[in-house]
Design a protein around this motif. Structure first.
Motif, PDB file in Angstrom:
ATOM      1  N   ILE A 167     -39.977  60.032 114.771  1.00 16.32           N
ATOM      2  CA  ILE A 167     -40.081  61.259 115.564  1.00 16.32           C
ATOM      3  C   ILE A 167     -41.536  61.641 115.768  1.00 16.32           C
ATOM      4  N   GLN A 168     -42.357  61.511 114.701  1.00 14.41           N
ATOM      5  CA  GLN A 168     -43.773  61.844 114.809  1.00 14.41           C
ATOM      6  C   GLN A 168     -44.484  60.939 115.807  1.00 14.41           C
ATOM      7  N   LYS A 169     -44.136  59.666 115.787  1.00 18.81           N
ATOM      8  CA  LYS A 169     -44.729  58.727 116.742  1.00 18.81           C
ATOM      9  C   LYS A 169     -44.307  59.060 118.167  1.00 18.81           C
ATOM     10  N   PHE A 170     -43.022  59.394 118.349  1.00 19.33           N
ATOM     11  CA  PHE A 170     -42.511  59.691 119.688  1.00 19.33           C
ATOM     12  C   PHE A 170     -43.183  60.923 120.276  1.00 19.33           C
ATOM     13  N   VAL A 171     -43.380  61.963 119.455  1.00 23.37           N
ATOM     14  CA  VAL A 171     -43.977  63.207 119.935  1.00 23.37           C
ATOM     15  C   VAL A 171     -45.392  62.971 120.452  1.00 23.37           C
ATOM     16  N   ARG A 172     -46.078  61.947 119.924  1.00 22.38           N
ATOM     17  CA  ARG A 172     -47.441  61.660 120.360  1.00 22.38           C
ATOM     18  C   ARG A 172     -47.504  60.803 121.622  1.00 22.38           C
ATOM     19  N   THR A 173     -46.381  60.250 122.047  1.00 22.21           N
ATOM     20  CA  THR A 173     -46.347  59.428 123.257  1.00 22.21           C
ATOM     21  C   THR A 173     -46.279  60.327 124.490  1.00 22.21           C
ATOM     22  N   PRO A 174     -46.634  59.796 125.691  1.00 22.00           N
ATOM     23  CA  PRO A 174     -46.513  60.610 126.907  1.00 22.00           C
ATOM     24  C   PRO A 174     -45.111  61.162 127.114  1.00 22.00           C
ATOM     25  N   LYS A 175     -44.078  60.339 126.887  1.00 20.54           N
ATOM     26  CA  LYS A 175     -42.700  60.815 127.049  1.00 20.54           C
ATOM     27  C   LYS A 175     -42.386  61.914 126.043  1.00 20.54           C
ATOM     28  N   ILE A 185     -44.496  64.036 124.680  1.00 17.77           N
ATOM     29  CA  ILE A 185     -45.208  65.248 125.072  1.00 17.77           C
ATOM     30  C   ILE A 185     -44.488  65.924 126.238  1.00 17.77           C
ATOM     31  N   VAL A 186     -44.063  65.115 127.225  1.00 21.12           N
ATOM     32  CA  VAL A 186     -43.349  65.670 128.377  1.00 21.12           C
ATOM     33  C   VAL A 186     -42.068  66.367 127.937  1.00 21.12           C
ATOM     34  N   LEU A 187     -41.304  65.710 127.081  1.00 18.28           N
ATOM     35  CA  LEU A 187     -40.039  66.300 126.623  1.00 18.28           C
ATOM     36  C   LEU A 187     -40.284  67.569 125.829  1.00 18.28           C
ATOM     37  N   PHE A 188     -41.288  67.561 124.981  1.00 19.45           N
ATOM     38  CA  PHE A 188     -41.622  68.734 124.172  1.00 19.45           C
ATOM     39  C   PHE A 188     -41.985  69.922 125.075  1.00 19.45           C
ATOM     40  N   ILE A 189     -42.801  69.662 126.099  1.00 18.84           N
ATOM     41  CA  ILE A 189     -43.214  70.733 127.011  1.00 18.84           C
ATOM     42  C   ILE A 189     -42.035  71.214 127.856  1.00 18.84           C
TER      43      ILE A 189
END
Length: 307
Positions: free
Chosen positions: A32-40, A42-46
């Motif tokens: 999850i930590q790795k995914f949050v740092r990826t462009p996808k 970040i986009v999903l988080f925003i």
């Protein structure tokens, strides 16, 4: 004894020095930590932040229904396609992002079957209309356009904070800046918004009726949201700066013409989809010419070598 103490002290100093050189071992990051740092990631988080903020107007129930229904449908479609094609089964982050975008654009009062239909069409276009593994068209834009054309599905773009006070648009601008900076699409965004603004400004000067709406809410919020989150979609937009500028110009001009002559509901969707098609044609033409040039060059090199 004295020598032992000296040796021990030297070993301690040596170990401390070695530790400083190597640094403290970092903890392993979770998936999850790795995914949050990826462009996808970040986009999903925003998108989630914007959706939660946008729900403060809609009352929550309709918007939440859209999001949950669209995400569930998107994951189901991707699971079925993955199973049929024999690829490893996994949770598709792309399907989730597409579903969330669709759900925050559709009106909270949209019927459940229209939400599902829009999501299914969008994701099927991603899997069927593609070149190798890259889709031709932005899946969310395609699904929304088909749904609006067939069923006049309502769009409120509430994820773009279109139903909130105007000053809340600042949050959308900050979010968009973060996304564009992360995926390096500033030439695309600047060209699109410049052409968009210039087009409607000229139309206003010429006295064309109702073009002033393009600068008002919810239209301007829709343009910002589409530009930041859909037009910049990496698989369906170019990477080279010159191509990004042309891509943005095409999207801006087509959006303006569509606003005047086709549909005020879906004018932005026409813009991004026509730009997507231009990118497909341009990529195929460029790759074909490059392959021909490469073959001609190889033939000429062989001739020179043989001579």
């Amino acid at each position: 004894m004295e020598m032992e103490r000296i040796n021990t002290a030297q070993e301690t100093v040596s170990n401390n020095t070695e530790s400083r050189k190597k640094g403290t071992p970092s903890k392993k990051k979770t998936g999850i930590q790795k995914f949050v740092r990826t462009p996808k990631g970040i986009v999903l988080f925003i998108l989630v932040i914007l959706a939660v903020t946008g729900l403060s107007y809609t009352g929550g129930s309709g918007g939440i229904k859209n999001v949950l229904l669209a995400v569930g449908t998107g994951l189901m479609v991707d699971f079925v396609v993955t199973y049929i094609t024999g690829r490893p089964l996994k949770i598709s982050d792309g399907a989730i992002i597409t579903a969330v975008i669709i759900s925050v654009i559709l009106s909270p009062t949209t019927s459940w079957y229209n939400v599902m239909f829009t999501t299914v069409i969008g994701l099927l276009s991603k899997h069927l209309l593609k070149d190798k593994r890259k889709p031709w068209l932005n899946p969310a834009a395609f699904g929304l356009l088909i749904s609006a054309t067939l069923f006049s599905t309502g769009e409120s773009w509430w994820g773009g904070l279109s139903m909130l006070p105007a000053w809340m648009t600042i949050l959308l601008l900050i979010s968009g800046f973060i996304i564009v900076d992360r995926i390096n699409k500033f030439p695309l965004i600047l060209s699109f918004f410049s052409v968009y603004m210039l087009f409607f400004l000229i139309m206003g000067i010429l006295g064309v009726a109702s073009v002033g709406d393009a600068f008002r809410m919810p239209y301007i919020n829709a343009a910002l949201f589409l530009g930041f989150f859909m037009l910049t979609d990496p698989p369906t937009s170019p990477a080279k700066y010159r191509d990004q500028v042309l891509f943005g110009i095409i999207a801006g001009v087509v959006s303006g013409l569509s606003f005047l002559y086709i549909s005020k509901l879906s004018y932005l969707l026409f813009g991004v989809l026509i730009a997507n098609l231009w990118k497909v044609v341009q990529s195929k033409y460029f790759n074909t010419n490059r392959a021909k040039d490469s073959r001609i060059g190889n033939v000429q090199n062989k001739r020179i070598t043989s001579e």
